[in-house]
Design a protein around this motif. Structure first.
Motif, PDB file in Angstrom:
ATOM      1  N   LYS A   6       1.266  -1.493  -0.144  1.00  0.00           N
ATOM      2  CA  LYS A   6       0.224   0.179   0.376  1.00  0.00           C
ATOM      3  C   LYS A   6       0.473   1.170   0.063  1.00  0.00           C
ATOM      4  O   LYS A   6       0.110   1.917  -0.187  1.00  0.00           O
ATOM      5  N   ASP A   7       2.534   1.694   0.408  1.00  0.00           N
ATOM      6  CA  ASP A   7       3.371   2.191   0.723  1.00  0.00           C
ATOM      7  C   ASP A   7       3.817   2.291  -0.579  1.00  0.00           C
ATOM      8  O   ASP A   7       4.682   3.051  -0.993  1.00  0.00           O
ATOM      9  N   CYS A   8       3.868   1.505  -1.777  1.00  0.00           N
ATOM     10  CA  CYS A   8       4.421   1.443  -2.710  1.00  0.00           C
ATOM     11  C   CYS A   8       4.611   2.014  -4.074  1.00  0.00           C
ATOM     12  O   CYS A   8       2.556   2.510  -4.032  1.00  0.00           O
ATOM     13  N   LYS A   9       4.891   2.758  -4.563  1.00  0.00           N
ATOM     14  CA  LYS A   9       5.092   3.820  -5.684  1.00  0.00           C
ATOM     15  C   LYS A   9       4.168   3.947  -6.789  1.00  0.00           C
ATOM     16  O   LYS A   9       3.307   4.428  -7.245  1.00  0.00           O
ATOM     17  N   ASP A  10       4.655   2.528  -7.478  1.00  0.00           N
ATOM     18  CA  ASP A  10       4.006   2.275  -8.673  1.00  0.00           C
ATOM     19  C   ASP A  10       3.394   0.540  -8.652  1.00  0.00           C
ATOM     20  O   ASP A  10       2.503   0.253  -8.674  1.00  0.00           O
ATOM     21  N   LEU A  11       4.936  -0.103  -9.366  1.00  0.00           N
ATOM     22  CA  LEU A  11       4.456  -1.678  -9.280  1.00  0.00           C
ATOM     23  C   LEU A  11       4.266  -2.261  -7.991  1.00  0.00           C
ATOM     24  O   LEU A  11       5.811  -1.883  -8.121  1.00  0.00           O
ATOM     25  N   VAL A  12       4.288  -3.271  -8.212  1.00  0.00           N
ATOM     26  CA  VAL A  12       4.370  -4.444  -6.729  1.00  0.00           C
ATOM     27  C   VAL A  12       4.301  -5.348  -7.525  1.00  0.00           C
ATOM     28  O   VAL A  12       3.256  -6.323  -8.041  1.00  0.00           O
ATOM     29  N   TYR A  13       5.840  -6.973  -7.508  1.00  0.00           N
ATOM     30  CA  TYR A  13       6.083  -8.116  -7.679  1.00  0.00           C
ATOM     31  C   TYR A  13       6.286  -8.681  -6.175  1.00  0.00           C
ATOM     32  O   TYR A  13       6.926  -8.671  -4.893  1.00  0.00           O
ATOM     33  N   PHE A  14       4.744  -9.826  -6.129  1.00  0.00           N
ATOM     34  CA  PHE A  14       4.791 -11.001  -5.230  1.00  0.00           C
ATOM     35  C   PHE A  14       5.735 -11.746  -5.199  1.00  0.00           C
ATOM     36  O   PHE A  14       5.633 -12.063  -6.513  1.00  0.00           O
ATOM     37  N   VAL A  15       6.660 -12.861  -4.671  1.00  0.00           N
ATOM     38  CA  VAL A  15       7.087 -13.430  -5.213  1.00  0.00           C
ATOM     39  C   VAL A  15       7.677 -14.131  -3.980  1.00  0.00           C
ATOM     40  O   VAL A  15       7.477 -13.838  -3.282  1.00  0.00           O
ATOM     41  N   GLU A  16       7.045 -15.842  -4.388  1.00  0.00           N
ATOM     42  CA  GLU A  16       7.081 -16.892  -3.364  1.00  0.00           C
ATOM     43  C   GLU A  16       8.277 -16.988  -3.150  1.00  0.00           C
ATOM     44  O   GLU A  16       9.437 -17.109  -4.260  1.00  0.00           O
ATOM     45  N   MET A  73       1.585  -6.629 -10.312  1.00  0.00           N
ATOM     46  CA  MET A  73       0.738  -5.991 -10.189  1.00  0.00           C
ATOM     47  C   MET A  73       0.559  -4.144  -9.634  1.00  0.00           C
ATOM     48  O   MET A  73       1.597  -3.849  -9.427  1.00  0.00           O
ATOM     49  N   SER A  74      -0.517  -3.185 -10.372  1.00  0.00           N
ATOM     50  CA  SER A  74       0.053  -2.070  -9.732  1.00  0.00           C
ATOM     51  C   SER A  74      -0.499  -2.122  -8.722  1.00  0.00           C
ATOM     52  O   SER A  74      -1.660  -2.806  -7.645  1.00  0.00           O
ATOM     53  N   LYS A  75      -0.079  -1.227  -8.111  1.00  0.00           N
ATOM     54  CA  LYS A  75      -0.314  -0.326  -6.331  1.00  0.00           C
ATOM     55  C   LYS A  75      -2.498   0.035  -6.829  1.00  0.00           C
ATOM     56  O   LYS A  75      -2.928  -0.171  -5.594  1.00  0.00           O
ATOM     57  N   GLU A  76      -2.546   0.844  -7.688  1.00  0.00           N
ATOM     58  CA  GLU A  76      -3.895   0.869  -7.489  1.00  0.00           C
ATOM     59  C   GLU A  76      -4.562  -0.152  -7.753  1.00  0.00           C
ATOM     60  O   GLU A  76      -5.621  -0.219  -7.064  1.00  0.00           O
ATOM     61  N   ILE A  77      -4.740  -1.781  -8.525  1.00  0.00           N
ATOM     62  CA  ILE A  77      -5.119  -2.611  -8.315  1.00  0.00           C
ATOM     63  C   ILE A  77      -5.506  -3.099  -6.791  1.00  0.00           C
ATOM     64  O   ILE A  77      -6.422  -3.785  -6.252  1.00  0.00           O
ATOM     65  N   ILE A  78      -4.528  -2.462  -5.398  1.00  0.00           N
ATOM     66  CA  ILE A  78      -4.201  -3.599  -4.544  1.00  0.00           C
ATOM     67  C   ILE A  78      -4.948  -2.546  -3.774  1.00  0.00           C
ATOM     68  O   ILE A  78      -6.361  -2.991  -2.953  1.00  0.00           O
ATOM     69  N   ILE A  79      -5.392  -1.119  -4.534  1.00  0.00           N
ATOM     70  CA  ILE A  79      -5.774  -0.767  -3.557  1.00  0.00           C
ATOM     71  C   ILE A  79      -7.085  -0.276  -3.792  1.00  0.00           C
ATOM     72  O   ILE A  79      -8.177  -0.929  -2.744  1.00  0.00           O
ATOM     73  N   LYS A  80      -7.399  -0.965  -5.080  1.00  0.00           N
ATOM     74  CA  LYS A  80      -8.827  -0.510  -5.306  1.00  0.00           C
ATOM     75  C   LYS A  80      -9.684  -1.473  -4.459  1.00  0.00           C
ATOM     76  O   LYS A  80     -11.155  -1.662  -4.741  1.00  0.00           O
ATOM     77  N   HIS A  81      -8.881  -2.974  -4.762  1.00  0.00           N
ATOM     78  CA  HIS A  81      -9.589  -4.427  -4.682  1.00  0.00           C
ATOM     79  C   HIS A  81      -9.250  -5.195  -3.075  1.00  0.00           C
ATOM     80  O   HIS A  81      -8.935  -6.240  -2.517  1.00  0.00           O
ATOM     81  N   TRP A  82      -8.877  -4.348  -2.539  1.00  0.00           N
ATOM     82  CA  TRP A  82      -8.314  -3.391  -0.835  1.00  0.00           C
ATOM     83  C   TRP A  82      -9.420  -4.933  -0.655  1.00  0.00           C
ATOM     84  O   TRP A  82      -8.510  -6.011   0.550  1.00  0.00           O
ATOM     85  N   ASP A  83     -10.628  -5.132  -0.235  1.00  0.00           N
ATOM     86  CA  ASP A  83     -11.297  -6.133   0.909  1.00  0.00           C
ATOM     87  C   ASP A  83     -11.335  -7.491   0.194  1.00  0.00           C
ATOM     88  O   ASP A  83     -11.167  -8.084   0.979  1.00  0.00           O
ATOM     89  N   LYS A  84     -11.019  -7.560  -1.451  1.00  0.00           N
ATOM     90  CA  LYS A  84     -11.167  -8.540  -1.821  1.00  0.00           C
ATOM     91  C   LYS A  84      -9.896  -9.342  -2.051  1.00  0.00           C
ATOM     92  O   LYS A  84      -9.463 -11.027  -1.384  1.00  0.00           O
TER      93      LYS A  84
END
Length: 182
Positions: free
Chosen positions: A93-103, A170-181
């Motif tokens: 949520k505090d990132c600027k743009d794209l976020v990459y989650f990696v296992e 994914m983008s921070k925008e998607i994370i914020i928009k779909h936070w509850d999901k």
């Protein structure tokens, strides 16, 4: 091996794209001091911004469902994974743009970061919408004969899928928009 492979891929990308900033967060749960030192040593010559964070399961006790999808009590490993994902989402949520989650078991090809970023930019611009990029992590997920869409990346073809594991961009925008999901 996973961290080393992603660092090599980022550094190769940065050879041609010096102005792109990366910040790497590593969420650790119960690694030995020896292994934590090895992780820190991987970053010594990279000049990449990074932060090693300890996962405290107790911080998420009230946020994690202790009953799994099979209606059984979640194992300690399942709870740890869910807490790790939750903490990673909080950080994002505090990132600027794209976020990459990696296992922690994902091994990157040397051109993985370049391919994903180029493809993200190309496909999101083409369809005029935010997207989620999922590098192939378990081939059986992508072997179905479903109707799909194909997209040309930098050097590879990508296809539309409906499911993935926990390695995705994914983008921070998607994370914020779909936070509850999420």
């Amino acid at each position: 091996r996973s961290i080393n492979s992603i660092l090599k891929s980022i550094l190769k990308f940065k050879q041609k794209n010096k102005d792109i900033e990366f910040k790497i967060f590593i969420v650790d749960h119960n690694s030995s001091k020896e292994n934590l030192k090895k992780i820190e040593n991987l970053f010594v010559d990279t000049k990449l911004s990074h932060q090693l964070l300890n996962l405290n399961i107790a911080d998420y006790k009230d946020k994690i469902d202790t009953i799994n999808e099979k209606n059984q009590e979640s194992t300690s490993n399942q709870i740890s994974n869910m807490c790790n994902i939750f903490k990673s989402l909080e950080i994002s949520k505090d990132c600027k743009d794209l976020v990459y989650f990696v296992e922690d078991d994902y091994i990157h090809e040397i051109d993985s970061i370049s391919e994903m970023l180029f493809t993200y930019e190309r496909v999101a611009s083409l369809i005029k919408n935010e997207i989620i990029i999922c590098p192939a992590d378990y081939p059986y997920l992508y072997m179905k004969a479903d109707n799909t869409k194909l997209f040309l990346g930098e050097n590879y073809h990508w296809r539309k899928i409906d499911e993935t594991l926990c390695t995705f961009l994914m983008s921070k925008e998607i994370i914020i928009k779909h936070w509850d999901k999420l």
